[in-house]
Design a protein around this motif. Structure first.
Motif, PDB file in Angstrom:
ATOM      1  N   ARG A  19     -35.232 -37.328 -27.903  1.00  0.00           N
ATOM      2  CA  ARG A  19     -34.156 -38.279 -28.165  1.00  0.00           C
ATOM      3  C   ARG A  19     -33.756 -38.265 -29.636  1.00  0.00           C
ATOM      4  O   ARG A  19     -34.451 -37.697 -30.476  1.00  0.00           O
ATOM      5  CB  ARG A  19     -34.593 -39.704 -27.779  1.00  0.00           C
ATOM      6  CG  ARG A  19     -34.936 -39.846 -26.305  1.00  0.00           C
ATOM      7  CD  ARG A  19     -33.806 -39.296 -25.415  1.00  0.00           C
ATOM      8  NE  ARG A  19     -34.037 -39.563 -24.025  1.00  0.00           N
ATOM      9  CZ  ARG A  19     -33.583 -40.665 -23.407  1.00  0.00           C
ATOM     10  NH1 ARG A  19     -32.868 -41.551 -24.059  1.00  0.00           N
ATOM     11  NH2 ARG A  19     -33.833 -40.837 -22.135  1.00  0.00           N
ATOM     12  N   SER A  20     -32.629 -38.932 -29.921  1.00  0.00           N
ATOM     13  CA  SER A  20     -32.166 -39.065 -31.307  1.00  0.00           C
ATOM     14  C   SER A  20     -32.497 -40.472 -31.818  1.00  0.00           C
ATOM     15  O   SER A  20     -32.380 -41.450 -31.085  1.00  0.00           O
ATOM     16  CB  SER A  20     -30.646 -38.825 -31.375  1.00  0.00           C
ATOM     17  OG  SER A  20     -29.959 -39.824 -30.640  1.00  0.00           O
ATOM     18  N   ILE A  21     -32.905 -40.530 -33.090  1.00  0.00           N
ATOM     19  CA  ILE A  21     -33.438 -41.770 -33.661  1.00  0.00           C
ATOM     20  C   ILE A  21     -32.690 -42.118 -34.944  1.00  0.00           C
ATOM     21  O   ILE A  21     -32.511 -41.255 -35.812  1.00  0.00           O
ATOM     22  CB  ILE A  21     -34.924 -41.593 -34.040  1.00  0.00           C
ATOM     23  CG1 ILE A  21     -35.722 -40.916 -32.935  1.00  0.00           C
ATOM     24  CG2 ILE A  21     -35.529 -42.907 -34.513  1.00  0.00           C
ATOM     25  CD1 ILE A  21     -36.176 -41.781 -31.816  1.00  0.00           C
TER      26      ILE A  21
ATOM     27  N   PHE B 297     -26.897 -43.198 -31.415  1.00  0.00           N
ATOM     28  CA  PHE B 297     -28.311 -42.772 -31.362  1.00  0.00           C
ATOM     29  C   PHE B 297     -28.935 -43.345 -30.084  1.00  0.00           C
ATOM     30  O   PHE B 297     -28.483 -44.353 -29.542  1.00  0.00           O
ATOM     31  CB  PHE B 297     -29.084 -43.255 -32.590  1.00  0.00           C
ATOM     32  CG  PHE B 297     -28.735 -42.474 -33.838  1.00  0.00           C
ATOM     33  CD1 PHE B 297     -29.433 -41.312 -34.169  1.00  0.00           C
ATOM     34  CD2 PHE B 297     -27.683 -42.885 -34.663  1.00  0.00           C
ATOM     35  CE1 PHE B 297     -29.105 -40.592 -35.310  1.00  0.00           C
ATOM     36  CE2 PHE B 297     -27.356 -42.163 -35.799  1.00  0.00           C
ATOM     37  CZ  PHE B 297     -28.049 -41.007 -36.124  1.00  0.00           C
ATOM     38  N   ASP B 298     -29.998 -42.671 -29.619  1.00  0.00           N
ATOM     39  CA  ASP B 298     -30.692 -43.172 -28.428  1.00  0.00           C
ATOM     40  C   ASP B 298     -31.581 -44.371 -28.757  1.00  0.00           C
ATOM     41  O   ASP B 298     -31.815 -45.229 -27.914  1.00  0.00           O
ATOM     42  CB  ASP B 298     -31.566 -42.062 -27.824  1.00  0.00           C
ATOM     43  CG  ASP B 298     -30.736 -40.876 -27.345  1.00  0.00           C
ATOM     44  OD1 ASP B 298     -29.667 -41.120 -26.734  1.00  0.00           O
ATOM     45  OD2 ASP B 298     -31.149 -39.720 -27.591  1.00  0.00           O
ATOM     46  N   LEU B 299     -32.093 -44.364 -30.007  1.00  0.00           N
ATOM     47  CA  LEU B 299     -33.013 -45.426 -30.404  1.00  0.00           C
ATOM     48  C   LEU B 299     -32.741 -45.797 -31.853  1.00  0.00           C
ATOM     49  O   LEU B 299     -32.680 -44.915 -32.710  1.00  0.00           O
ATOM     50  CB  LEU B 299     -34.463 -44.935 -30.251  1.00  0.00           C
ATOM     51  CG  LEU B 299     -35.584 -45.812 -30.810  1.00  0.00           C
ATOM     52  CD1 LEU B 299     -35.636 -47.163 -30.115  1.00  0.00           C
ATOM     53  CD2 LEU B 299     -36.936 -45.098 -30.688  1.00  0.00           C
ATOM     54  N   ALA B 300     -32.569 -47.102 -32.109  1.00  0.00           N
ATOM     55  CA  ALA B 300     -32.377 -47.590 -33.484  1.00  0.00           C
ATOM     56  C   ALA B 300     -33.552 -48.480 -33.848  1.00  0.00           C
ATOM     57  O   ALA B 300     -33.892 -49.405 -33.112  1.00  0.00           O
ATOM     58  CB  ALA B 300     -31.065 -48.371 -33.587  1.00  0.00           C
TER      59      ALA B 300
ATOM     60  N   ALA C 126     -29.838 -60.109 -31.042  1.00  0.00           N
ATOM     61  CA  ALA C 126     -28.455 -59.605 -30.944  1.00  0.00           C
ATOM     62  C   ALA C 126     -28.392 -58.361 -30.057  1.00  0.00           C
ATOM     63  O   ALA C 126     -27.459 -58.192 -29.262  1.00  0.00           O
ATOM     64  CB  ALA C 126     -27.920 -59.290 -32.343  1.00  0.00           C
ATOM     65  N   ALA C 127     -29.393 -57.480 -30.183  1.00  0.00           N
ATOM     66  CA  ALA C 127     -29.409 -56.257 -29.369  1.00  0.00           C
ATOM     67  C   ALA C 127     -29.559 -56.595 -27.893  1.00  0.00           C
ATOM     68  O   ALA C 127     -28.875 -56.034 -27.027  1.00  0.00           O
ATOM     69  CB  ALA C 127     -30.548 -55.346 -29.832  1.00  0.00           C
TER      70      ALA C 127
ATOM     71  N   SER D 150     -26.569 -48.398 -24.333  1.00  0.00           N
ATOM     72  CA  SER D 150     -27.401 -47.209 -24.123  1.00  0.00           C
ATOM     73  C   SER D 150     -28.370 -46.974 -25.275  1.00  0.00           C
ATOM     74  O   SER D 150     -29.246 -46.112 -25.186  1.00  0.00           O
ATOM     75  CB  SER D 150     -26.519 -45.973 -23.928  1.00  0.00           C
ATOM     76  OG  SER D 150     -25.833 -45.691 -25.136  1.00  0.00           O
ATOM     77  N   THR D 151     -28.219 -47.710 -26.382  1.00  0.00           N
ATOM     78  CA  THR D 151     -29.138 -47.561 -27.508  1.00  0.00           C
ATOM     79  C   THR D 151     -30.281 -48.568 -27.403  1.00  0.00           C
ATOM     80  O   THR D 151     -30.037 -49.778 -27.339  1.00  0.00           O
ATOM     81  CB  THR D 151     -28.404 -47.769 -28.847  1.00  0.00           C
ATOM     82  OG1 THR D 151     -27.384 -46.779 -28.967  1.00  0.00           O
ATOM     83  CG2 THR D 151     -29.372 -47.638 -30.030  1.00  0.00           C
TER      84      THR D 151
END
Lengths: 266, 266
Positions: free
Chosen positions: B129-131, B191-194, B236-237, B218-219
């Motif tokens: 995944r992208s971070i 990004f996939d994960l923040a 908030a997320a 989706s993040t």
């Protein structure tokens, strides 16, 4: 109700070697729990070689409020204390230390006052009485000085180490000129109070510290051992009708003094 | 049932500064109580100036079995350890240390593995995944290296200290040549994960570490703070429909690793 230890809990450390038979952790933590005090006392078993560095390091721990010190560190700790109570100064040893508001350390020695108060709790008043004591080691020294301070009339000390015995007699004579003090035979007959301040009685099969056949019911008998509380000596003394005071009496009186010092006794 | 601390109780010490918000004493002492282990973890708040002397002295305490180390001592502790786990060696820091059977000390770093396992406990798998990660301090470094180890495909790091950010990017590139890694703008979009690895969110009124308006459902969003567990960022997320992982997820995964290390997990 026991309170959980958190990151904000205040810390007290028991320093000694060995510590496996030490009673103070159970006792003081029960005091904290009963009074809702957010503090904990933990044992740290450390050999003499590590003691000085450990205590210097512990003093930098911000949440450390106090120390309980037991054998073999009661003399060594003095060098780390900034202020001493009368008993600590007189005995040359301390078993409690508190960080004061200004960051300096105050220490005192409650072995002797605890012993005397433990006697009184059992209705045994040592003032103006005659004392026989077996043992002239560290605990005996603290007890002898506290008894002298409490106004006993006469004291006979006995130790297998004659030199150590003579040294303690000298100390007592120097500080209490009106006290009749001698080193003498291991015979408790005709004293008002006979004390065992040797380790004899802690282990099964230990010899008695003195001959109980020489005791009459008018002699009170005291021992400093807490485990077992009723040593073979105390059992034999009780059987002969003598009043007794135990190591537990001494321990409880000491803890009451420590509770006062640390401000837990409200 | 809580077990009384005695003279024979084994000791664990939490070292950090400050410690008033530390969770590990409550957590580990509950583990000891639940499993009938005669041990206690106590906090020792010590400044960096006192740390080296304290840890050297603590190692001489015979009943001390282990240490939990938190900020600011996670790097400094390495000099006191004889053996290191992979994560500790890679990160250059440790947060757990155990006295081994031969008397030597083994240490490891569970911040990163704990973070990754905390994600997985919430069903968030970081491999391939992208971070996006805000913050490049000590905790961020441990997390980034663990994520790289777990096989993430791409990573963007951001920090107000650009030099610190560039240094971490360099470390990651040097150790993981197939990882696409960059320092970049504070934008978590696409990004996939923040991840928030800054302290923002611990104090009321803190700014958000990045703009939540840029997030789509989706993040996934993760935070490292345990108090509060649901930071304003996570709230908030969650409101936007993003999966979340909390500092508590990370903490619990870390403690599971520590329990295994210390042999409490039976």
């Amino acid at each position: 109700m026991s309170r959980a230890i958190s990151g904000a809990t205040r810390l007290y450390v028991l320093l000694g070697d060995p510590l496996d038979k030490a009673r103070s952790p159970e006792y003081y933590n029960a005091v904290f729990a009963a009074r809702g005090i957010d503090a904990v006392l933990v044992p740290m078993e450390v050999a003499p070689a590590g003691f000085d560095a450990l205590i210097r390091a512990l003093k930098t721990v911000r949440n450390l409020d106090g120390l309980i010190v037991t054998m073999p560190h009661k003399q060594t700790v003095l060098a780390h204390l900034d202020r001493l109570g009368d008993a600590a100064r007189q005995v040359g040893a301390a078993n409690v230390a508190r960080r004061e508001a200004d960051g300096l350390w105050f220490g005192d020695m409650y072995d002797g006052p605890g012993f005397v108060e433990g006697l009184r709790a059992r209705g045994i008043e040592p003032a103006r009485r005659s004392i026989y004591m077996a043992g002239c080691g560290g605990v005996a020294r603290a007890i002898a000085l506290a008894l002298a301070q409490a106004g006993v009339a006469r004291m006979r000390l006995h130790d297998i180490d004659a030199q150590r015995c003579a040294a303690l007699v000298e100390t007592l004579r120097a500080q209490y000129s009106r006290l009749a003090c001698e080193s003498g035979a291991a015979d408790p007959a005709e004293f008002d109070l006979a004390i065992n301040a040797t380790p004899l009685g802690m282990r099964p099969g230990d010899a008695l510290p003195f001959d109980v056949a020489r005791l009459t019911p008018s002699t009170a008998v005291a021992d400093v051992t807490t485990k077992p509380e009723i040593t073979p000596l105390l059992a034999a003394a009780r059987e002969r009708g003598c009043p007794i005071a135990t190591g537990r009496d001494m321990f409880e009186a000491q803890t009451a003094l420590a509770e006062q010092l640390f401000g837990w006794s409200r």
